[in-house]
Motif scaffolding. Structure first.
Motif, mmCIF file in Angstrom:
data_model
loop_
_atom_site.group_PDB
_atom_site.id
_atom_site.type_symbol
_atom_site.label_atom_id
_atom_site.label_comp_id
_atom_site.label_asym_id
_atom_site.label_seq_id
_atom_site.Cartn_x
_atom_site.Cartn_y
_atom_site.Cartn_z
ATOM 1 N N HIS A 108 23.338 83.731 -6.605
ATOM 2 C CA HIS A 108 24.607 83.354 -7.235
ATOM 3 C C HIS A 108 25.585 82.792 -6.201
ATOM 4 O O HIS A 108 26.340 81.857 -6.495
ATOM 5 C CB HIS A 108 25.202 84.564 -7.948
ATOM 6 N N HIS A 109 25.570 83.347 -5.002
ATOM 7 C CA HIS A 109 26.409 82.809 -3.925
ATOM 8 C C HIS A 109 25.974 81.388 -3.575
ATOM 9 O O HIS A 109 26.800 80.481 -3.419
ATOM 10 C CB HIS A 109 26.300 83.717 -2.703
ATOM 11 N N GLU A 110 24.659 81.182 -3.486
ATOM 12 C CA GLU A 110 24.140 79.847 -3.171
ATOM 13 C C GLU A 110 24.517 78.843 -4.263
ATOM 14 O O GLU A 110 24.862 77.689 -3.968
ATOM 15 C CB GLU A 110 22.625 79.889 -2.996
ATOM 16 N N LEU A 111 24.467 79.257 -5.511
ATOM 17 C CA LEU A 111 24.890 78.371 -6.602
ATOM 18 C C LEU A 111 26.342 77.936 -6.412
ATOM 19 O O LEU A 111 26.682 76.758 -6.582
ATOM 20 C CB LEU A 111 24.731 79.086 -7.942
ATOM 21 N N GLN A 112 27.192 78.869 -6.049
ATOM 22 C CA GLN A 112 28.601 78.544 -5.822
ATOM 23 C C GLN A 112 28.755 77.564 -4.665
ATOM 24 O O GLN A 112 29.569 76.621 -4.721
ATOM 25 C CB GLN A 112 29.391 79.822 -5.560
ATOM 26 N N LEU A 113 27.959 77.753 -3.607
ATOM 27 C CA LEU A 113 28.046 76.857 -2.449
ATOM 28 C C LEU A 113 27.504 75.469 -2.778
ATOM 29 O O LEU A 113 28.004 74.458 -2.252
ATOM 30 C CB LEU A 113 27.299 77.470 -1.264
ATOM 31 N N LEU A 114 26.487 75.392 -3.631
ATOM 32 C CA LEU A 114 25.995 74.074 -4.041
ATOM 33 C C LEU A 114 27.061 73.302 -4.808
ATOM 34 O O LEU A 114 27.207 72.080 -4.635
ATOM 35 C CB LEU A 114 24.727 74.220 -4.892
ATOM 36 N N VAL A 115 27.799 73.997 -5.653
ATOM 37 C CA VAL A 115 28.895 73.334 -6.357
ATOM 38 C C VAL A 115 29.965 72.899 -5.361
ATOM 39 O O VAL A 115 30.522 71.793 -5.462
ATOM 40 C CB VAL A 115 29.456 74.253 -7.455
ATOM 41 N N ARG A 116 30.239 73.740 -4.384
ATOM 42 C CA ARG A 116 31.184 73.359 -3.330
ATOM 43 C C ARG A 116 30.700 72.124 -2.569
ATOM 44 O O ARG A 116 31.508 71.302 -2.106
ATOM 45 C CB ARG A 116 31.373 74.539 -2.379
ATOM 46 N N ALA A 117 29.384 71.955 -2.474
ATOM 47 C CA ALA A 117 28.814 70.806 -1.766
ATOM 48 C C ALA A 117 28.836 69.534 -2.605
ATOM 49 O O ALA A 117 28.511 68.456 -2.088
ATOM 50 C CB ALA A 117 27.381 71.107 -1.340
ATOM 51 N N GLY A 118 29.174 69.639 -3.885
ATOM 52 C CA GLY A 118 29.304 68.437 -4.696
ATOM 53 C C GLY A 118 28.422 68.375 -5.922
ATOM 54 O O GLY A 118 28.549 67.441 -6.729
ATOM 55 N N LEU A 119 27.506 69.345 -6.111
ATOM 56 C CA LEU A 119 26.722 69.362 -7.331
ATOM 57 C C LEU A 119 27.600 69.844 -8.480
ATOM 58 O O LEU A 119 28.518 70.649 -8.280
ATOM 59 C CB LEU A 119 25.510 70.291 -7.189
ATOM 60 N N THR A 120 27.335 69.374 -9.675
ATOM 61 C CA THR A 120 28.006 69.935 -10.841
ATOM 62 C C THR A 120 27.382 71.295 -11.144
ATOM 63 O O THR A 120 26.269 71.604 -10.696
ATOM 64 C CB THR A 120 27.839 69.029 -12.063
ATOM 65 N N PRO A 121 28.059 72.146 -11.931
ATOM 66 C CA PRO A 121 27.431 73.410 -12.314
ATOM 67 C C PRO A 121 26.064 73.236 -12.972
ATOM 68 O O PRO A 121 25.134 73.998 -12.678
ATOM 69 C CB PRO A 121 28.452 74.036 -13.260
ATOM 70 N N VAL A 122 25.921 72.240 -13.837
ATOM 71 C CA VAL A 122 24.624 72.014 -14.474
ATOM 72 C C VAL A 122 23.576 71.628 -13.437
ATOM 73 O O VAL A 122 22.426 72.108 -13.476
ATOM 74 C CB VAL A 122 24.740 70.949 -15.577
ATOM 75 N N GLU A 123 23.934 70.769 -12.487
ATOM 76 C CA GLU A 123 22.983 70.382 -11.437
ATOM 77 C C GLU A 123 22.594 71.575 -10.576
ATOM 78 O O GLU A 123 21.428 71.718 -10.172
ATOM 79 C CB GLU A 123 23.583 69.266 -10.587
ATOM 80 N N ALA A 124 23.548 72.441 -10.290
ATOM 81 C CA ALA A 124 23.244 73.641 -9.512
ATOM 82 C C ALA A 124 22.299 74.557 -10.279
ATOM 83 O O ALA A 124 21.344 75.106 -9.711
ATOM 84 C CB ALA A 124 24.531 74.374 -9.150
ATOM 85 N N PRO A 147 27.110 80.237 16.517
ATOM 86 C CA PRO A 147 28.530 80.173 16.138
ATOM 87 C C PRO A 147 29.139 78.791 16.272
ATOM 88 O O PRO A 147 30.199 78.521 15.696
ATOM 89 C CB PRO A 147 29.182 81.176 17.090
ATOM 90 N N GLN A 148 28.485 77.903 17.033
ATOM 91 C CA GLN A 148 29.018 76.554 17.190
ATOM 92 C C GLN A 148 28.731 75.664 15.985
ATOM 93 O O GLN A 148 29.170 74.509 15.930
ATOM 94 C CB GLN A 148 28.449 75.892 18.452
ATOM 95 N N GLY A 149 28.019 76.191 14.982
ATOM 96 C CA GLY A 149 27.693 75.391 13.808
ATOM 97 C C GLY A 149 28.908 75.055 12.962
ATOM 98 O O GLY A 149 29.965 75.681 13.083
ATOM 99 N N ASP A 150 28.755 74.080 12.099
ATOM 100 C CA ASP A 150 29.845 73.573 11.259
ATOM 101 C C ASP A 150 29.397 73.636 9.801
ATOM 102 O O ASP A 150 28.574 72.826 9.363
ATOM 103 C CB ASP A 150 30.169 72.138 11.676
ATOM 104 N N LEU A 151 29.901 74.600 9.061
ATOM 105 C CA LEU A 151 29.483 74.765 7.677
ATOM 106 C C LEU A 151 29.883 73.568 6.819
ATOM 107 O O LEU A 151 29.141 73.170 5.909
ATOM 108 C CB LEU A 151 30.061 76.051 7.092
ATOM 109 N N ASP A 152 31.032 72.964 7.100
ATOM 110 C CA ASP A 152 31.435 71.791 6.328
ATOM 111 C C ASP A 152 30.439 70.654 6.517
ATOM 112 O O ASP A 152 30.165 69.895 5.565
ATOM 113 C CB ASP A 152 32.831 71.336 6.735
ATOM 114 N N ALA A 153 29.878 70.525 7.714
ATOM 115 C CA ALA A 153 28.867 69.492 7.954
ATOM 116 C C ALA A 153 27.600 69.781 7.150
ATOM 117 O O ALA A 153 26.962 68.859 6.614
ATOM 118 C CB ALA A 153 28.542 69.400 9.439
#
Length: 416
Positions: free
Chosen positions: A342-358, A298-304
């Protein structure tokens, strides 16, 4: 003649959106892209939709039920990172177009008592019922033939490589985990010399190597050993520029499994599970699993974690979609077969990948890195593993969930 023409589609070919608008499939293969529609072909009107290569989940622990569920979400290949679907145990999968295809590491090299023993003491469940794999019928009969590679020395690791290869492992996995993230610190862990010796022997035999690494220290050990891919992302602390650079220079790929990291931090996929495009395809056990979490760090940081994924991508590291999904149990929560891609794809875009890169991370990139030369792209002569979705996921990644139809080796599965 078994010939189908998918017409008037936007096409993402695994790398880019291409101008052609039709794909013809015959006898399980793609035979034409663009051009005139052949006489006698069955027509699939794809207007308003996007045709993608079948999606690939590059980190699972699966079952026949899991493979069947994955396919309904457009995931046509799962890459097993610990389990039973080695070459000799998957004949029924290869010819069954109602389930996703699969490749497997068999079991990962780990010390006696090392990870994942802290998760498996009760078979991964505590309700007194049989373990999920114990009802897999013909596949379960193969358990006795699977190599359990417990190693503590370089010599032992080297000796296990030919045994794993002979038993049908498609790639070799090394568990480098002291239990810190799993809430079980002090687990025995492979030392640097043992990992390096095992990797060297696998490479001598032409085998791909991957490593389970949830900490910065484990990641550094794997990279120093020359590992081909990291099938987790460190989550004990942010990656330093030096570590990001080392991974980039090594040429290793990374399967970050952000959905797993979130679950380890006690973050369930509740909002994702509420999406009707997800919920309508899952039974109560899988919904309950998505709405639960591992909750061991629980001490983890998802934003990191997201920042590290973005930094790795910026450094030119190949990022692959993977989930670490396993079985429908709340203690293994936060993921579901197929859906969590599909959830992971959304999180990759949140991390900065474009949809095409994801999308590349779930199609062409894992196919290339795992040597699956017959899939992951829309190209003539390749397998007709395809998914048609409504909308345009190349600009709005969540549209991947609007699955209209799936083809596995050209066999159509109506998913909606």
């Amino acid at each position: 003649m078994d010939r189908t023409a998918i017409v008037d589609a936007r096409i993402f070919d695994g790398e880019e959106v291409i101008p052609e608008t039709s794909v013809v499939i015959e006898r399980g293969r793609i035979v034409a892209i663009g051009g005139a529609v052949p006489d006698g072909a069955a027509i699939v009107d794809a207007r308003g939709g996007t045709l993608l290569p079948g999606l690939i989940d590059a980190h699972v622990h699966t079952s026949l039920d899991g493979l069947e569920q994955a396919l309904t979400f457009g995931v046509t290949t799962e890459l097993e990172m610990q389990g039973m679907f080695t070459r000799g145990a998957r004949a029924q999968v290869a010819e069954n177009d109602r389930v996703a295809d699969v490749r497997s590491a068999g079991f990962g090299i780990t010390p006696p008592g090392g990870h994942p023993s802290e998760l498996m003491g009760d078979g991964g469940h505590d309700d007194g019922d049989e373990a999920p794999w114990e009802s897999e019928g013909e596949v379960a009969d193969q358990w006795a033939d699977i190599v359990m590679p417990f190693a503590t020395t370089p010599e032992e690791a080297v000796a296990f490589i030919p045994r794993l290869e002979a038993a049908g492992s498609d790639y070799i996995k090394f568990m480098i985990d002291d239990g810190t993230v799993e809430g079980a610190p002090g687990l025995p862990v492979l030392d640097d010399a043992t990992v390096a010796a095992g990797v060297e022997e696998a490479h001598r035999r032409g085998l791909l190597t991957v490593a389970h690494t949830l900490t910065v220290e484990a990641t550094s050990s794997a990279i120093a050993a020359g590992i081909d891919g990291l099938v987790h992302l460190f989550m004990d602390r942010p990656g330093t520029p030096q570590l990001i650079d080392a991974i980039g220079r090594s040429g290793a790929f990374v399967v970050p499994c952000i959905v797993l990291n979130a679950s380890m931090m006690g973050i369930p996929a509740t909002a994702f599970a509420a999406d009707p495009r997800v919920r309508s395809k899952l039974d109560d056990a899988w919904i309950a699993t998505l709405e639960s979490s591992y909750d061991r760090y629980p001490q983890g940081d998802l934003d990191a974690v997201l920042a590290s994924v973005g930094a790795l991508h910026a450094a030119g590291v190949d990022i692959l979609v993977g989930t670490d999904v396993s079985f429908p149990l709340p203690t293994l929560g936060g993921m579901a077969h197929g859906a969590s891609v599909h959830h992971e794809l959304q999180l990759l875009v949140r991390a900065g990948l474009t949809p095409v890169e994801a999308l590349r991370a779930a199609t062409a990139t894992p196919a290339r890195r795992f040597g699956l030369d017959d899939r992951g792209r829309i190209r003539e002569s390749l397998r007709a593993d395809l998914v048609l979705v409504d909308g345009d996921p190349t600009t709005r990644i969540s549209d991947t969930l609007d699955v209209r139809q799936v083809w596995r080796r050209g066999a159509a599965l109506f998913a909606n």
